[in-house]
Design a protein around this motif. Sequence first.
Motif, mmCIF file in Angstrom:
data_model
loop_
_atom_site.group_PDB
_atom_site.id
_atom_site.type_symbol
_atom_site.label_atom_id
_atom_site.label_comp_id
_atom_site.label_asym_id
_atom_site.label_seq_id
_atom_site.Cartn_x
_atom_site.Cartn_y
_atom_site.Cartn_z
ATOM 1 N N GLN A 130 38.875 36.509 40.154
ATOM 2 C CA GLN A 130 37.753 37.417 40.355
ATOM 3 C C GLN A 130 37.508 38.254 39.097
ATOM 4 O OE1 GLN A 130 35.426 37.771 42.507
ATOM 5 N NE2 GLN A 130 36.072 36.544 44.253
ATOM 6 N N GLY A 131 38.080 37.834 37.988
ATOM 7 C CA GLY A 131 37.781 38.507 36.728
ATOM 8 C C GLY A 131 38.521 39.808 36.512
ATOM 9 N N LEU A 132 39.561 40.039 37.335
ATOM 10 C CA LEU A 132 40.297 41.298 37.240
ATOM 11 C C LEU A 132 41.700 41.031 36.698
ATOM 12 C CD1 LEU A 132 40.452 44.344 37.822
ATOM 13 C CD2 LEU A 132 41.156 43.778 40.156
ATOM 14 N N GLN A 166 40.624 41.541 28.985
ATOM 15 C CA GLN A 166 39.667 40.767 29.757
ATOM 16 C C GLN A 166 40.354 39.489 30.254
ATOM 17 O OE1 GLN A 166 37.233 41.094 26.479
ATOM 18 N NE2 GLN A 166 35.938 42.688 27.329
ATOM 19 N N THR A 167 39.732 38.830 31.253
ATOM 20 C CA THR A 167 40.385 37.649 31.842
ATOM 21 C C THR A 167 40.005 36.363 31.134
ATOM 22 O OG1 THR A 167 38.591 37.472 33.433
ATOM 23 C CG2 THR A 167 40.556 38.694 34.121
ATOM 24 N N ILE A 199 34.017 33.336 37.573
ATOM 25 C CA ILE A 199 33.926 34.796 37.610
ATOM 26 C C ILE A 199 34.889 35.296 36.554
ATOM 27 C CG2 ILE A 199 34.391 36.861 39.005
ATOM 28 C CD1 ILE A 199 33.526 35.212 41.453
ATOM 29 N N GLY A 200 34.391 36.126 35.659
ATOM 30 C CA GLY A 200 35.319 36.546 34.617
ATOM 31 C C GLY A 200 34.720 37.530 33.644
ATOM 32 N N PHE A 201 35.504 37.844 32.667
ATOM 33 C CA PHE A 201 35.226 38.832 31.623
ATOM 34 C C PHE A 201 35.343 40.227 32.213
ATOM 35 C CE2 PHE A 201 32.934 41.111 28.285
ATOM 36 C CZ PHE A 201 33.586 40.582 27.197
ATOM 37 N N ALA A 202 34.559 40.519 33.256
ATOM 38 C CA ALA A 202 34.668 41.796 33.962
ATOM 39 C C ALA A 202 34.864 41.496 35.438
ATOM 40 C CB ALA A 202 33.407 42.617 33.726
ATOM 41 N N PRO A 203 35.432 42.444 36.209
ATOM 42 C CA PRO A 203 35.751 42.143 37.604
ATOM 43 C C PRO A 203 34.532 41.760 38.432
ATOM 44 C CG PRO A 203 36.353 44.422 37.041
ATOM 45 C CD PRO A 203 35.854 43.779 35.796
ATOM 46 N N ARG A 237 45.609 42.077 35.273
ATOM 47 C CA ARG A 237 46.694 42.673 36.056
ATOM 48 C C ARG A 237 46.796 44.179 35.953
ATOM 49 N NH1 ARG A 237 51.366 38.972 33.671
ATOM 50 N NH2 ARG A 237 49.750 37.618 32.832
ATOM 51 N N LEU A 276 43.603 47.285 46.025
ATOM 52 C CA LEU A 276 43.874 45.867 45.801
ATOM 53 C C LEU A 276 45.354 45.624 45.506
ATOM 54 C CD1 LEU A 276 40.703 45.040 43.662
ATOM 55 C CD2 LEU A 276 41.087 44.453 46.060
ATOM 56 N N ALA A 297 37.998 48.342 34.374
ATOM 57 C CA ALA A 297 37.465 47.780 35.628
ATOM 58 C C ALA A 297 36.958 48.878 36.559
ATOM 59 C CB ALA A 297 38.532 46.949 36.327
ATOM 60 N N ARG A 298 37.022 50.113 36.119
ATOM 61 C CA ARG A 298 36.605 51.270 36.920
ATOM 62 C C ARG A 298 37.446 51.405 38.197
ATOM 63 N NH1 ARG A 298 30.669 50.579 38.024
ATOM 64 N NH2 ARG A 298 31.214 48.391 38.009
ATOM 65 N N ILE A 299 38.724 51.063 38.096
ATOM 66 C CA ILE A 299 39.661 51.323 39.193
ATOM 67 C C ILE A 299 40.507 52.520 38.776
ATOM 68 C CG2 ILE A 299 41.664 50.455 40.457
ATOM 69 C CD1 ILE A 299 40.532 47.652 40.151
ATOM 70 N N TYR A 307 44.106 38.389 41.254
ATOM 71 C CA TYR A 307 42.667 38.634 41.157
ATOM 72 C C TYR A 307 42.067 38.088 39.861
ATOM 73 C CZ TYR A 307 43.598 41.511 45.169
ATOM 74 O OH TYR A 307 43.998 41.938 46.403
#
Lengths: 249, 331
Positions: free
Chosen positions: B25-27, B248-249, A140-144, B29, B126, B135-137, B22
């Motif tokens: 989960q692709g999020l 990005q992660t 899972i990555g790139f975007a949340p 910091r 979170l 991330a639209r948070i 996270y």
Amino acid sequence: MSHAIQFPLMRTVGFDGLLVTFADTMTEPSNRAALALRGAIEMQKLEGVVETSASLASTYVRFDPARLPHAEIEDRVHQVLSQRDWYTAPLPPGRRLWQVPTVYGTGLAPQLDDAAAAAGLSTEDAIERLSQTRVRVLTIGFAPGQPYLGPLGPEFDIPRLKELTPIVPEGALVLAISQFVLISGPTPTGWRHVGQTAFRCFRPEMEQSFALNPGDEMQFLPVSQEELEEIRSTCEDGTGGATCQEITA
Amino acid sequence: MSLIVHRIGPACTIQDQGRAGYLDQGLSRSGAADVLALHEGALLLGQSPTCAALEMAGKGGEFEATAPIAIALTGAPMQASIDGSPVIWNASHQMAPGQRLTIGSVLQGNYGYLHLGGGIDSEVILGSRSAHLTARIGRAIQAGDHLPATGAGRSGLKLSPDERFAGGVLRVVASFQTALFDDDTLRRFTRTEFRRGVRTNRMGMQLNSDGEGFAAKGQLNILSEVITPGDIQMTGAGDPLILLPECQTTGGYPRIATVLPCDLPRAAQTPAGGHIRFKFVSLEQACALQSAHDADLARLPSRVEPLVRDPHDIPDLLSYQLISGMISATE
């Protein structure tokens, strides 16, 4: 396979990270190894480890070097690494299978015909193969919350597009290099848009913000545009009408 | 108790130290671009550095107190006044109900911070109050918003922080993709004077230089791999991009090196056109530098002084309104 000679490879990531890489390409065994090693390191609950993750073929550990010096974390990870052959390790426990209603093609997913042609298949044949394949959340990555899913059959090893599609919506199922990505938010992409779902991978406003875990499996079952519209108007939990069951085997 | 937002710059968000855990989960910091400024503001108000503040990129706004409240101003210095009377930066001040705080454009650096007594008490998502726009948070603060605060906190203190708003030498360590760049490219990288480009946001900051770009071997065939803030990513055009808290992660562009955490506030605060050079240090040196930084942070309380002093100090006091009068205590 050459991984016995070169891999696993342990390297530092910046100031406070360690990366164990199992292959330089995405393969089922290397992804399995990355997921399993991450799980095993989490189990150790090491003082000073801040977070861990698994990418397509690597396990990442972030730590606080003031509490857990580089030499020490490297030793500990070496110890875990030597416990077994990680390429044959079992997948994470508690995995789930998600079956997601999906509109293939139509105006909602306009690049299906193009993808089928690139795979040397008729559109009908492509839909049949794609919808019958159970794919795994590789990372899972790139975007949340956004999963990379695979592997698809070798016929779908098609390149990314040279020109980016300016925007695909949330819930878009896009395809390239024998993988799907299920898009978690509106984004440009070079992957072909072959299906559309109402599944939301990231729901920041909900208690359970992230829908998926690495190792989960997904299957994208064909429905009509009308059925998807019906789901959109009635289903409010973000699952887009998907069913979910534990994988016991 | 809250602060009413009457006017606001286009890129102001609530930030704390971000959310860890996270990545899988692709999020990423998120969190303040200049974490040091959070520590400074917390100290000036006598509260925890985990409190959230308003991060103001380039431009502030106009804010009205609804109740007595202590505020502090840190990070990139900006013009600031309460009811038209200038107030000094890097200090905490008391506001009475109905008073208006006006914060103008940045004078040096990029990110200024407005702290409220007790911390901004916005919704925790979170585990953090940090907005993460990609991330639209959360979202950018808009006119008409209220910034809620618990309202405690002391005021009337000032601090003289180290200079970190004009670029300079950033210390970097090699990372797992550094070896993809050959020795000549690495040498040229450390000898090049870069200028911060105009394209910058909380995801990353573009650098430009004269001469040819920097490329890795087999650059287009690299498997996407984990990204960490501070990574210096080479874009397709060969210009470096320093990745910041909303990066990005994972990503496929190679990273040539990683900026030390203790130098990241200075990286993020480098203004457009500001000069940056990179210096490789060993991992051992990096640990020593980071430890020294952490020790400096622990000594920060000893550098706090009362804002108001005896009348004979007034000329000296006025000098603190001149940004160019700031002194570095350690460098």
